[in-house]
Design an enzyme around this catalytic site. Structure first.
Site, short mmCIF file in Angstrom:
data_model
loop_
_atom_site.label_atom_id
_atom_site.label_comp_id
_atom_site.label_asym_id
_atom_site.label_seq_id
_atom_site.Cartn_x
_atom_site.Cartn_y
_atom_site.Cartn_z
N ASP A 93 -14.63 -10.32 -22.76
CA ASP A 93 -15.35 -10.24 -21.49
C ASP A 93 -16.87 -10.29 -21.67
O ASP A 93 -17.56 -11.12 -21.07
CB ASP A 93 -14.97 -8.97 -20.72
CG ASP A 93 -13.47 -8.85 -20.56
OD1 ASP A 93 -12.80 -9.89 -20.67
OD2 ASP A 93 -12.99 -7.73 -20.35
N GLU A 106 4.14 -11.33 -6.22
CA GLU A 106 3.01 -11.51 -7.14
C GLU A 106 3.31 -11.07 -8.57
O GLU A 106 2.63 -11.47 -9.50
CB GLU A 106 1.76 -10.79 -6.61
CG GLU A 106 1.81 -9.27 -6.59
CD GLU A 106 2.51 -8.67 -5.37
OE1 GLU A 106 3.29 -9.39 -4.71
OE2 GLU A 106 2.29 -7.49 -5.09
N HIS A 154 7.76 -7.84 -3.94
CA HIS A 154 6.43 -8.25 -4.45
C HIS A 154 6.52 -9.61 -5.15
O HIS A 154 6.88 -9.68 -6.32
CB HIS A 154 5.90 -7.19 -5.42
CG HIS A 154 5.48 -5.94 -4.73
ND1 HIS A 154 4.21 -5.74 -4.25
CD2 HIS A 154 6.20 -4.85 -4.38
CE1 HIS A 154 4.15 -4.56 -3.65
NE2 HIS A 154 5.34 -4.00 -3.73
N LYS A 157 -8.30 -11.60 -16.85
CA LYS A 157 -8.47 -11.90 -18.27
C LYS A 157 -8.19 -13.37 -18.63
O LYS A 157 -8.97 -14.00 -19.32
CB LYS A 157 -7.51 -11.01 -19.06
CG LYS A 157 -7.87 -10.87 -20.48
CD LYS A 157 -8.94 -9.88 -20.56
CE LYS A 157 -9.46 -9.46 -21.84
NZ LYS A 157 -10.36 -8.31 -21.66
N CYS A 209 5.29 -6.20 1.45
CA CYS A 209 5.67 -4.78 1.41
C CYS A 209 5.06 -4.03 2.60
O CYS A 209 5.41 -4.29 3.74
CB CYS A 209 5.28 -4.18 0.05
SG CYS A 209 6.09 -2.62 -0.27
N TYR A 210 4.09 -3.13 2.35
CA TYR A 210 3.45 -2.42 3.46
C TYR A 210 2.91 -3.44 4.48
O TYR A 210 2.95 -3.21 5.69
CB TYR A 210 2.30 -1.56 2.93
CG TYR A 210 1.54 -0.84 4.04
CD1 TYR A 210 2.00 0.36 4.55
CD2 TYR A 210 0.37 -1.39 4.57
CE1 TYR A 210 1.32 1.01 5.58
CE2 TYR A 210 -0.31 -0.75 5.59
CZ TYR A 210 0.17 0.45 6.09
OH TYR A 210 -0.51 1.08 7.11
N GLY A 254 0.85 -1.19 0.00
CA GLY A 254 0.00 0.00 0.00
C GLY A 254 0.88 1.23 0.00
O GLY A 254 2.06 1.15 0.34
#
Ligand code: XMP
Length: 510
Positions: A226, A170, A168, A366, A82-83, A55
């Site tokens: 989508d 991710e 990170h 997606k 992180c945060y 964040g």
């Protein structure tokens, strides 16, 4: 049977939705919730693991988003990113300090041998984006990773099952990130991997069927992946109770309007109404050059057309929207900063006479939408169609648009796409398109001086569209495209290829 759940507590980081997606990629169901969720609600959800996201705040600021430290007493494994790591430290009596130098980008990190980093390379690169770091661990915690500028890139308290990483895991730029998350899920949370796409699709169709009963449903179909997957999902659930309205705003790619109409009315036998309104959109957009104003106008005109058509149909009970996870986050629905307003979020509800909205893809990324599409037997060429933004070519003609410019772009874009397909690169590049820049430059053709536009080509590889790399297309292919565009399309005398990744650029130019 209920799936095991991992909860992601959102503290406003830019990559938060990615964390949820990565967890699901490991076949563990995951939900992201705001950090304001109560401890009681967390207990009710009974997660097998919790992840604190990154964040933008500094944990020492008065208004920093915090959490009740009783969360650490639940016995549920927690990973702070992180945060999230800094918050864990702050709440448990450690301290956090502003670093002399902000760490941003790919950083060399040394990982220790532990459960979280099981099977990972000892020396690896990780994606960092932080100014603060944990300078004193809370008691019971050990440091488990270091970098040149950050003596404490990760920590753990094995007994309490609490873990933190300053980097990170991710994002794709952290090569060992997937393994780290997998280790957290399977070796620390003891997840069993019970979540798969086919069960998600079946469950969603069943839920939709129960919800809709014998009532009427309306869907705005764009022909993109989508809205197509959303519409087919609803059609599978309730058949002819669904009517699709396809607004052809004249900003589509070459021949696209006809293709969309054909596929849905002939192949799927769905009720589809095509509305041709190019003139209306082009006159509303005349002389407008600001990207966000373009999006706003297109959104408003779209609503106007849709409202007109919806009135003809009369009252409907449900409205379908093909909103997906990144649309929600990048439109600033969470605490993250707004980058672009994606007009397919919000908008319609106030203007159409309906009871309730259905968004069957709101939790999916997606590539997950594509997997769902294949489960639904949607033809591969449609499922693998590259994403196309709602505002269409209007945000690919940079600056003010005109019919002539749109036509130039349409032809060039078609050539680029055709050559990519012929060379077998269409599955290797996740999104590729041409952009007509407003820049004119001097060229020479035959013996004549020309003063014409520059066309840019963009191709990116990405799995999530939140970060992306520029595609390394072969020179021969680029050369062929360049020659064809110059020879076959008028008013272009220069072609450039975009070699920026996201960040710092975005995928679209506007
Ligand atoms: P950016 O340019 O933000 O794009 O990196 C990420 C993805 O979103 C698409 N995009 C849009 N889609 N309405 C949409 O429906 C929009 O206004 C919009 N802007 C960007 C873009 O094509 C890419 O796939």
């Amino acid at each position: 049977m209920k799936n095991q759940l991992v909860l992601v507590l959102d503290f406003g980081g830019q990559y938060n939705q990615l964390i949820a997606r990565r967890v699901r990629e490991h076949n563990v169901y995951c939900e992201m919730v705001p950090y304001t969720i109560s401890l009681d609600n967390i207990k009710k959800k009974n997660p097998v693991g919790i992840i604190f996201t990154g964040g933008p705040a500094a944990v020492t600021n008065n208004d920093a988003p915090l959490y009740d430290k009783k969360i650490f007493e639940l016995g549920i494994p927690i990973l702070g990113i992180c945060y999230g790591m800094q918050l864990m430290s702050h709440l448990l009596g450690g301290s956090v300090k502003k670093a002399e130098q902000r760490e941003y980008g790919k950083v060399n990190v040394e990982l220790s041998k532990n459960t979280l980093f099981n099977d990972c390379e000892k020396e690896t690169t990780c994606w960092m984006s932080h100014t603060y770091y944990v300078n004193n661990n809370p008691s019971g915690f050990n440091t488990t990773a270091t970098s040149e500028n950050c003596p404490n890139c990760a920590f753990e308290n094995v007994e309490k099952k609490l873990y933190g990483v300053q980097f990170h895991p991710e994002v794709n730029h952290t090569p060992e990130g997937q393994k780290i998350l997998k280790n957290f899920l399977y070796n620390i949370c003891n997840a069993t991997g019970d979540w798969i796409m086919s069960s998600y699709v079946d469950e969603t169709i069943l839920k939709i069927k129960q919800k809709i009963g014998n009532k009427k449903v309306l869907c705005a179909l764009s022909g993109g992946v989508d809205s197509s997957v959303a519409a087919v999902m609803i059609h599978k659930a309730v058949g002819d109770q669904l009517t699709c309205v396809f607004v052809d705003h004249g900003l589509l790619r070459k021949d696209e309007g006809d293709q969309v109409e054909k596929v849905f009315s002939e192949v799927f036998d769905m009720n589809i109404i095509r509305v041709n309104c190019e003139e209306q959109f082009l006159s509303a957009l005349a002389n407008v050059s600001d990207p966000e104003t373009k999006r706003k106008i297109i959104g408003e005109e779209f609503i106007r057309v849709f409202e007109r058509e919806a009135k003809k149909i009369g009252k409907v009970d449900f409205l379908v929207q093909g909103t997906i996870y990144p649309d929600v986050i990048e439109s600033g629905a969470g605490d993250a900063a707004t980058i672009k307003s994606h007009h397919n979020v919000g908008g319609l509800p106030d203007y159409v006479d309906f009871e309730e909205i259905i968004e069957p893809l709101r939790n999916l990324f997606k590539d997950e939408v594509r997997k769902a599409g294949l489960e639904l037997d949607i033809p591969e060429e449609l499922v693998w169609r590259q994403p196309f933004p709602g505002p269409g070519l209007a945000i690919r003609v940079i600056g003010a648009i005109s019919k002539d410019k749109l036509d130039i772009l349409r032809e060039a874009d078609w050539i680029f796409r055709e050559e990519i397909r012929k060379a077998g690169w269409d599955r290797k590049v996740n999104q590729y398109f041409a952009v007509l820049t407003p820049m004119r430059s001097v060229g020479v053709m035959g013996d004549e001086r020309t003063y014409d536009y520059t066309m840019a080509l963009r191709g990116v590889t990405t799995t999530d569209f939140m970060t992306a790399d520029w595609a390394r297309l072969p020179y021969d292919l680029l050369e062929k495209v360049s020659n064809r565009i110059i020879n076959e399309v008028g008013h272009i005398n220069r072609i450039v290829y975009d070699i920026t990744s996201k960040p710092p650029a975005t995928i679209e130019w506007e």
